[in-house]
Structure formats: structure tokens, C-alpha cells
Design a protein around this motif. Structure first.
Motif, PDB file in Angstrom:
ATOM      1  N   PRO A 127      15.974 -44.690  14.339  1.00  0.00           N
ATOM      2  CA  PRO A 127      17.311 -45.188  13.971  1.00  0.00           C
ATOM      3  C   PRO A 127      18.251 -45.151  15.167  1.00  0.00           C
ATOM      4  O   PRO A 127      18.327 -44.148  15.881  1.00  0.00           O
ATOM      5  CB  PRO A 127      17.775 -44.223  12.888  1.00  0.00           C
ATOM      6  CG  PRO A 127      16.518 -43.596  12.368  1.00  0.00           C
ATOM      7  CD  PRO A 127      15.567 -43.562  13.517  1.00  0.00           C
ATOM      8  N   ALA A 128      18.959 -46.265  15.395  1.00  0.00           N
ATOM      9  CA  ALA A 128      19.912 -46.347  16.494  1.00  0.00           C
ATOM     10  C   ALA A 128      21.344 -46.280  15.974  1.00  0.00           C
ATOM     11  O   ALA A 128      22.184 -45.589  16.533  1.00  0.00           O
ATOM     12  CB  ALA A 128      19.707 -47.630  17.290  1.00  0.00           C
ATOM     13  N   PHE A 129      21.619 -47.021  14.895  1.00  0.00           N
ATOM     14  CA  PHE A 129      22.942 -46.965  14.291  1.00  0.00           C
ATOM     15  C   PHE A 129      22.910 -47.521  12.887  1.00  0.00           C
ATOM     16  O   PHE A 129      21.962 -48.173  12.476  1.00  0.00           O
ATOM     17  CB  PHE A 129      24.005 -47.685  15.139  1.00  0.00           C
ATOM     18  CG  PHE A 129      23.803 -49.169  15.278  1.00  0.00           C
ATOM     19  CD1 PHE A 129      24.378 -50.063  14.381  1.00  0.00           C
ATOM     20  CD2 PHE A 129      23.072 -49.679  16.335  1.00  0.00           C
ATOM     21  CE1 PHE A 129      24.209 -51.428  14.522  1.00  0.00           C
ATOM     22  CE2 PHE A 129      22.901 -51.044  16.489  1.00  0.00           C
ATOM     23  CZ  PHE A 129      23.468 -51.923  15.583  1.00  0.00           C
ATOM     24  N   VAL A 130      23.987 -47.226  12.148  1.00  0.00           N
ATOM     25  CA  VAL A 130      24.141 -47.706  10.784  1.00  0.00           C
ATOM     26  C   VAL A 130      25.257 -48.735  10.773  1.00  0.00           C
ATOM     27  O   VAL A 130      26.319 -48.507  11.350  1.00  0.00           O
ATOM     28  CB  VAL A 130      24.489 -46.543   9.820  1.00  0.00           C
ATOM     29  CG1 VAL A 130      24.764 -47.062   8.418  1.00  0.00           C
ATOM     30  CG2 VAL A 130      23.376 -45.518   9.792  1.00  0.00           C
ATOM     31  N   ALA A 131      25.005 -49.865  10.142  1.00  0.00           N
ATOM     32  CA  ALA A 131      26.023 -50.896   9.969  1.00  0.00           C
ATOM     33  C   ALA A 131      26.628 -50.716   8.581  1.00  0.00           C
ATOM     34  O   ALA A 131      25.934 -50.849   7.572  1.00  0.00           O
ATOM     35  CB  ALA A 131      25.410 -52.285  10.117  1.00  0.00           C
ATOM     36  N   VAL A 132      27.908 -50.380   8.539  1.00  0.00           N
ATOM     37  CA  VAL A 132      28.619 -50.144   7.286  1.00  0.00           C
ATOM     38  C   VAL A 132      29.529 -51.345   7.021  1.00  0.00           C
ATOM     39  O   VAL A 132      30.317 -51.713   7.887  1.00  0.00           O
ATOM     40  CB  VAL A 132      29.462 -48.851   7.351  1.00  0.00           C
ATOM     41  CG1 VAL A 132      30.203 -48.615   6.046  1.00  0.00           C
ATOM     42  CG2 VAL A 132      28.587 -47.661   7.700  1.00  0.00           C
ATOM     43  N   PRO A 133      29.430 -51.965   5.842  1.00  0.00           N
ATOM     44  CA  PRO A 133      30.300 -53.102   5.537  1.00  0.00           C
ATOM     45  C   PRO A 133      31.774 -52.730   5.653  1.00  0.00           C
ATOM     46  O   PRO A 133      32.190 -51.651   5.246  1.00  0.00           O
ATOM     47  CB  PRO A 133      29.953 -53.465   4.094  1.00  0.00           C
ATOM     48  CG  PRO A 133      28.589 -52.910   3.894  1.00  0.00           C
ATOM     49  CD  PRO A 133      28.525 -51.676   4.738  1.00  0.00           C
ATOM     50  N   PHE A 134      32.538 -53.624   6.210  1.00  0.00           N
ATOM     51  CA  PHE A 134      33.980 -53.417   6.358  1.00  0.00           C
ATOM     52  C   PHE A 134      34.653 -53.942   5.107  1.00  0.00           C
ATOM     53  O   PHE A 134      34.648 -55.135   4.833  1.00  0.00           O
ATOM     54  CB  PHE A 134      34.468 -54.189   7.594  1.00  0.00           C
ATOM     55  CG  PHE A 134      35.851 -53.829   8.006  1.00  0.00           C
ATOM     56  CD1 PHE A 134      36.070 -52.745   8.836  1.00  0.00           C
ATOM     57  CD2 PHE A 134      36.932 -54.562   7.566  1.00  0.00           C
ATOM     58  CE1 PHE A 134      37.358 -52.402   9.229  1.00  0.00           C
ATOM     59  CE2 PHE A 134      38.216 -54.223   7.949  1.00  0.00           C
ATOM     60  CZ  PHE A 134      38.435 -53.147   8.781  1.00  0.00           C
ATOM     61  N   ASP A 135      35.199 -53.027   4.308  1.00  0.00           N
ATOM     62  CA  ASP A 135      35.836 -53.421   3.056  1.00  0.00           C
ATOM     63  C   ASP A 135      37.018 -52.514   2.761  1.00  0.00           C
ATOM     64  O   ASP A 135      37.363 -51.645   3.570  1.00  0.00           O
ATOM     65  CB  ASP A 135      34.834 -53.417   1.898  1.00  0.00           C
ATOM     66  CG  ASP A 135      34.158 -52.071   1.691  1.00  0.00           C
ATOM     67  OD1 ASP A 135      34.619 -51.054   2.255  1.00  0.00           O
ATOM     68  OD2 ASP A 135      33.173 -52.016   0.952  1.00  0.00           O
ATOM     69  N   GLU A 136      37.652 -52.719   1.627  1.00  0.00           N
ATOM     70  CA  GLU A 136      38.823 -51.920   1.255  1.00  0.00           C
ATOM     71  C   GLU A 136      38.485 -50.436   1.149  1.00  0.00           C
ATOM     72  O   GLU A 136      39.295 -49.584   1.527  1.00  0.00           O
ATOM     73  CB  GLU A 136      39.414 -52.419  -0.065  1.00  0.00           C
ATOM     74  CG  GLU A 136      40.137 -53.736   0.049  1.00  0.00           C
ATOM     75  CD  GLU A 136      41.342 -53.678   0.978  1.00  0.00           C
ATOM     76  OE1 GLU A 136      42.109 -52.692   0.927  1.00  0.00           O
ATOM     77  OE2 GLU A 136      41.499 -54.620   1.770  1.00  0.00           O
ATOM     78  N   ALA A 137      37.307 -50.110   0.624  1.00  0.00           N
ATOM     79  CA  ALA A 137      36.916 -48.706   0.490  1.00  0.00           C
ATOM     80  C   ALA A 137      36.867 -48.032   1.858  1.00  0.00           C
ATOM     81  O   ALA A 137      37.297 -46.887   2.011  1.00  0.00           O
ATOM     82  CB  ALA A 137      35.565 -48.587  -0.211  1.00  0.00           C
TER      83      ALA A 137
END
Length: 93
Positions: free
Chosen positions: A34-44
């Protein structure tokens, strides 16, 4: 959680973006690690911050227990219960 390789990121960027637009996290690996995690950009993410948003998503995906998610986010279990419930009601988790 969807996994992509670094090569996928170069060659199938549109698919990686589409997964994020669907509100799903992805992990990108390089040479099998694992190199990195892509987290969706949203209101939360904006409201709760990266750590809490990531903790809620990992809890929702069954990767963390509620207690682990609370420790990861740096809060109490009761607070994590409230945040996870709010995210579920909003359809964000």
C-alpha cells in the motif's frame, strides 16, 4: 475498498476517479505494498476532517471495529457512534 496499482493510476485514471465519485475509498499500491489511500472529497470529509471521515469509512467497510475507529479518529466511542449514525443517515458512509 477498491485496490489499484500505481500502473492503474497512470493507465486507468478515469476509473480511479469514478470510484471516488461513487463515494468509495481506494488504496493504491506500488510493488504490492500500500502506498496511499484515496478518500472521496465530500461534505463528511469537510465537516469531520480526514481522520474521522477515514475512520467512519473503514468502520463501514468492516476494516475497523467501532473502538478501533474511535481511537483512530482520536475520539470517544460514543462520539464515533453518533458520527457513524449521522453518516449512515446522510448516505455518506
Amino acid at each position: 475498498m477498491k485496490a489499484f496499482t500505481a500502473r492503474d493510476l497512470r493507465e486507468r485514471t478515469a476509473q480511479v476517479v469514478r470510484v471516488a465519485e461513487e463515494g468509495k475509498m481506494s488504496v493504491v499500491t506500488k510493488r504490492g505494498k500500500p502506498a496511499f489511500v484515496a478518500v472521496p472529497f465530500d461534505e463528511a470529509l469537510l465537516e469531520s476532517g480526514v481522520r474521522t471521515s477515514l475512520a467512519i469509512r473503514l468502520f463501514d467497510d468492516g476494516k475497523l471495529t467501532l473502538g478501533q475507529a474511535a481511537r483512530f479518529a482520536g475520539g470517544a466511542v460514543e462520539e464515533m457512534i453518533d458520527r457513524a449514525a449521522t453518516a449512515c443517515q446522510a448516505g455518506k458512509a
